[in-house]
Design a protein around this motif. Sequence first.
Motif, PDB file in Angstrom:
ATOM      1  N   ASP A  89      -6.711  13.968 -12.680  1.00  0.00           N
ATOM      2  CA  ASP A  89      -5.207  13.794 -13.149  1.00  0.00           C
ATOM      3  C   ASP A  89      -4.410  14.894 -12.869  1.00  0.00           C
ATOM      4  O   ASP A  89      -4.552  16.072 -12.750  1.00  0.00           O
ATOM      5  CB  ASP A  89      -4.937  12.897 -14.634  1.00  0.00           C
ATOM      6  N   ALA A  90      -2.429  14.708 -12.240  1.00  0.00           N
ATOM      7  CA  ALA A  90      -2.349  15.766 -12.575  1.00  0.00           C
ATOM      8  C   ALA A  90      -1.843  16.428 -13.411  1.00  0.00           C
ATOM      9  O   ALA A  90      -2.082  17.746 -13.027  1.00  0.00           O
ATOM     10  CB  ALA A  90      -0.739  14.884 -11.475  1.00  0.00           C
TER      11      ALA A  90
ATOM     12  N   ALA B 186      -9.239  16.955  -6.413  1.00  0.00           N
ATOM     13  CA  ALA B 186     -10.308  16.041  -6.413  1.00  0.00           C
ATOM     14  C   ALA B 186     -11.591  17.350  -6.011  1.00  0.00           C
ATOM     15  O   ALA B 186     -11.600  17.824  -6.065  1.00  0.00           O
ATOM     16  CB  ALA B 186     -10.443  15.406  -5.085  1.00  0.00           C
TER      17      ALA B 186
ATOM     18  N   GLU C 186     -14.996  12.670  -8.113  1.00  0.00           N
ATOM     19  CA  GLU C 186     -14.237  12.505  -8.559  1.00  0.00           C
ATOM     20  C   GLU C 186     -12.527  12.522  -8.322  1.00  0.00           C
ATOM     21  O   GLU C 186     -12.219  13.876  -8.079  1.00  0.00           O
ATOM     22  CB  GLU C 186     -14.381  13.431 -10.017  1.00  0.00           C
ATOM     23  N   LEU C 187     -11.290  11.987  -8.747  1.00  0.00           N
ATOM     24  CA  LEU C 187     -10.773  12.566  -8.858  1.00  0.00           C
ATOM     25  C   LEU C 187      -9.468  12.724 -10.137  1.00  0.00           C
ATOM     26  O   LEU C 187      -9.535  12.209 -10.767  1.00  0.00           O
ATOM     27  CB  LEU C 187      -9.402  11.669  -7.918  1.00  0.00           C
TER      28      LEU C 187
ATOM     29  N   ARG D 275      -5.402  14.667   0.426  1.00  0.00           N
ATOM     30  CA  ARG D 275      -6.088  12.982   0.279  1.00  0.00           C
ATOM     31  C   ARG D 275      -7.346  13.303   0.922  1.00  0.00           C
ATOM     32  O   ARG D 275      -7.664  14.142   1.093  1.00  0.00           O
ATOM     33  CB  ARG D 275      -5.485  12.455   1.899  1.00  0.00           C
TER      34      ARG D 275
ATOM     35  N   THR E 295       2.262  17.935  -3.990  1.00  0.00           N
ATOM     36  CA  THR E 295       0.896  16.483  -3.338  1.00  0.00           C
ATOM     37  C   THR E 295       1.164  16.489  -1.956  1.00  0.00           C
ATOM     38  O   THR E 295       1.051  17.684  -1.743  1.00  0.00           O
ATOM     39  CB  THR E 295       2.889  15.639  -3.678  1.00  0.00           C
TER      40      THR E 295
ATOM     41  N   GLN F  22      -8.846   8.883   0.453  1.00  0.00           N
ATOM     42  CA  GLN F  22      -7.536   8.576  -1.155  1.00  0.00           C
ATOM     43  C   GLN F  22      -6.304   9.651  -0.878  1.00  0.00           C
ATOM     44  O   GLN F  22      -7.299  10.837  -1.721  1.00  0.00           O
ATOM     45  CB  GLN F  22      -8.951   8.747  -2.264  1.00  0.00           C
ATOM     46  N   SER F  23      -5.864   9.386  -2.177  1.00  0.00           N
ATOM     47  CA  SER F  23      -4.728  10.854  -2.404  1.00  0.00           C
ATOM     48  C   SER F  23      -4.679  10.428  -3.411  1.00  0.00           C
ATOM     49  O   SER F  23      -4.975   9.950  -4.375  1.00  0.00           O
ATOM     50  CB  SER F  23      -2.981   9.232  -1.720  1.00  0.00           C
ATOM     51  N   CYS F  24      -4.577  11.649  -3.473  1.00  0.00           N
ATOM     52  CA  CYS F  24      -4.694  12.231  -4.930  1.00  0.00           C
ATOM     53  C   CYS F  24      -4.590  13.607  -5.793  1.00  0.00           C
ATOM     54  O   CYS F  24      -4.143  14.512  -3.894  1.00  0.00           O
ATOM     55  CB  CYS F  24      -6.261  12.396  -5.595  1.00  0.00           C
TER      56      CYS F  24
END
Length: 273
Positions: A112-113, A67, A109-110, A52, A49, A62-64
Motif C-alpha cells: 500500500d502507498a 511490491a 505482495e503488492l 508495474r 506512481t 499489475q500497477s502498484c
Amino acid sequence: MDAPTLNRYRGDFVAWTGGCGFIGEGGGGGAPISPHAHYAIQLAIGAPTGLRVQFGRRGEWQSCPAALVPSRATHSIDVNDCEWSAVLFIEPETPEGKALSARLQGRLELLDADFVAATTRRLATAWRIERNYDAVIAACLELVHNISGTTLRTPSDPRVLAAVHYIGQRAGHTVSLSEVAQAANLSAGRFRHLFVEETGMPLRTYLLWRRLLQVWTLLMQGQTLSSAAHAAGFADSAHLSRTARSMFGLAPSALQMNGPLSARLRMPQHHLG
C-alpha cells in the motif's frame, strides 16, 4: 538489476550488510525488463506512481506503488512511467530475509502507498537533495526494517552468516567451497547442504551474485565496464553482460551509474567539504 533500460536512466548503487539497492530516474518509453529471477528478495518502489510488476513469465501486469518479489521467482518490472524508482535486494539468509520469506511464501505482495510513503520521501530527500550515501542507506534500511518487522524474525544459522562474512571480506578474490566451509567450521559436504537449506541456492550461484554486486560498486567509483568486469573475476565485459542478463534481465551497460551519489563519490576529496 531491475531498472530502466534507456540511456536517460541516471542512477546509483548502494550496498550494506545483507542487502543492496539501485535508485535512479528516467527510462521513459523503454521496454520493460525481460522476465528473470535472482536469489535475493526484491523490494521495488515507483515514485510517485507508475510502477508495474509482472509475476511469472506470462503473468498479468499489475500497477502498484511498491511490491515485494520473493527469492528465485521469475518476474519483470516496468518503471518507464515513474519519476524515479528504487529497487532494493534483501539477502534471504539475513533475519530480515527470513522474515520476508516466511511472509511471502513464494508469492508476490503488492504494498500500500501509505505504508511506504514516509520512508520513500526520506529516501528521495537523501538521494536527490542531500546526496548523502549514508543517509540513502539509512532510509533503505528503515524500509527493510519496517517491512520485515511485520513478521516474527527467525534467526539465521550463525555458520552461514560466518561464511557470508568471509565471502564479503574476500571481494575480488576466488574462493573455494572448502575454504568457505572451513570459515563456517564445517566439512565441505555438510556446508554445501546447509548453505542450500539456508539460502535456497548453491554456493556457486551466491558467489556469482556477490561478484555482480562488486561490479556495480566499481562502476559507482568511475571504473570502466571492462576494468570492473576483470576486477570482479569475469573473463571480459561480454561475459559480465551475459551473466547480468541472466540474473537481472539486462546488462550493466544499461544502468548508467551517474546519479548524484556517483558524482559526489568521484569528486576530488577537497571538494567534498
